[in-house]
Motif scaffolding. Sequence first.
Motif, PDB file in Angstrom:
ATOM      1  N   GLY A   1       0.800  -1.222   0.000  1.00  0.00           N
ATOM      2  CA  GLY A   1       0.000   0.000   0.000  1.00  0.00           C
ATOM      3  C   GLY A   1       0.835   1.275   0.000  1.00  0.00           C
ATOM      4  O   GLY A   1       0.293   2.365  -0.072  1.00  0.00           O
ATOM      5  N   GLY A   2       2.148   1.158   0.115  1.00  0.00           N
ATOM      6  CA  GLY A   2       3.015   2.329   0.026  1.00  0.00           C
ATOM      7  C   GLY A   2       3.597   2.808   1.332  1.00  0.00           C
ATOM      8  O   GLY A   2       4.299   3.812   1.378  1.00  0.00           O
ATOM      9  N   VAL A   3       3.349   2.114   2.428  1.00  0.00           N
ATOM     10  CA  VAL A   3       3.921   2.483   3.721  1.00  0.00           C
ATOM     11  C   VAL A   3       5.378   2.020   3.741  1.00  0.00           C
ATOM     12  O   VAL A   3       5.708   0.958   3.203  1.00  0.00           O
ATOM     13  N   HIS A   4       6.250   2.811   4.350  1.00  0.00           N
ATOM     14  CA  HIS A   4       7.653   2.414   4.470  1.00  0.00           C
ATOM     15  C   HIS A   4       7.717   1.048   5.152  1.00  0.00           C
ATOM     16  O   HIS A   4       7.013   0.826   6.152  1.00  0.00           O
ATOM     17  N   PRO A   5       8.547   0.124   4.654  1.00  0.00           N
ATOM     18  CA  PRO A   5       8.584  -1.237   5.211  1.00  0.00           C
ATOM     19  C   PRO A   5       8.824  -1.300   6.725  1.00  0.00           C
ATOM     20  O   PRO A   5       8.203  -2.109   7.413  1.00  0.00           O
ATOM     21  N   VAL A   6       9.694  -0.451   7.250  1.00  0.00           N
ATOM     22  CA  VAL A   6       9.958  -0.475   8.696  1.00  0.00           C
ATOM     23  C   VAL A   6       8.708  -0.063   9.462  1.00  0.00           C
ATOM     24  O   VAL A   6       8.326  -0.705  10.454  1.00  0.00           O
ATOM     25  N   ALA A   7       8.040   0.986   8.997  1.00  0.00           N
ATOM     26  CA  ALA A   7       6.816   1.439   9.658  1.00  0.00           C
ATOM     27  C   ALA A   7       5.718   0.380   9.542  1.00  0.00           C
ATOM     28  O   ALA A   7       4.974   0.128  10.496  1.00  0.00           O
ATOM     29  N   ALA A   8       5.628  -0.268   8.386  1.00  0.00           N
ATOM     30  CA  ALA A   8       4.611  -1.300   8.185  1.00  0.00           C
ATOM     31  C   ALA A   8       4.853  -2.494   9.110  1.00  0.00           C
ATOM     32  O   ALA A   8       3.921  -3.024   9.713  1.00  0.00           O
ATOM     33  N   VAL A   9       6.108  -2.913   9.229  1.00  0.00           N
ATOM     34  CA  VAL A   9       6.444  -4.043  10.096  1.00  0.00           C
ATOM     35  C   VAL A   9       6.154  -3.695  11.558  1.00  0.00           C
ATOM     36  O   VAL A   9       5.527  -4.474  12.281  1.00  0.00           O
TER      37      VAL A   9
END
Length: 191
Positions: free
Chosen positions: A44-52
Amino acid sequence: MDLIPRFQDLVAQVPEFVQPLIVALAGAVPFIEGEGAAVIGVIGGVHPVAAVLAGIAGNFLCVLVLVTLSSRTRSAIVSHRRSRAEARDVTLVGAGPGAHDESADENADVDAPESGRKTARWVKFQRALDRYGVPGVSLLGPLLLPTQFTATMLTASGVAARRVLFWQGLAIIGWTTLLGVVVGGVVHTVA
């Protein structure tokens, strides 16, 4: 219902600072969990670190609530059964030898299993718990069942809530990070 596409659309439509909250909300849903939420967020476009991190937080908070509730429920049930058994013992001792406890006959089905299917599942779970222990069931459980179900079953079987939360937390962190890194790498490579 197509929950995953709906969460992805929702992530794309909200402001950037709210997107991790949507990912955390998805992480609290069984069968999506932290891993699926991280994937939804990354795609969906969220930064991978923030998504995790959001997926981990949402999944763990849901597990925390469920473990706390099931631990308290189990304690109340065990306490109630213990006090009922003590009261029955006192009644029988006071009645003298040869007394028959009619309340035991009335409540004989209280501890009986609800159905053969539920009993078979519980026996299968107990075998896995005996074989792999809490760490194994927690770490391998997400391959078969949502962490919410596994954590609740562990607590219901008498495992201490702290121990369940520790191992479930490790499982959530591990699986969510693994899938977030893999999907993040794929998205980065494709883009």
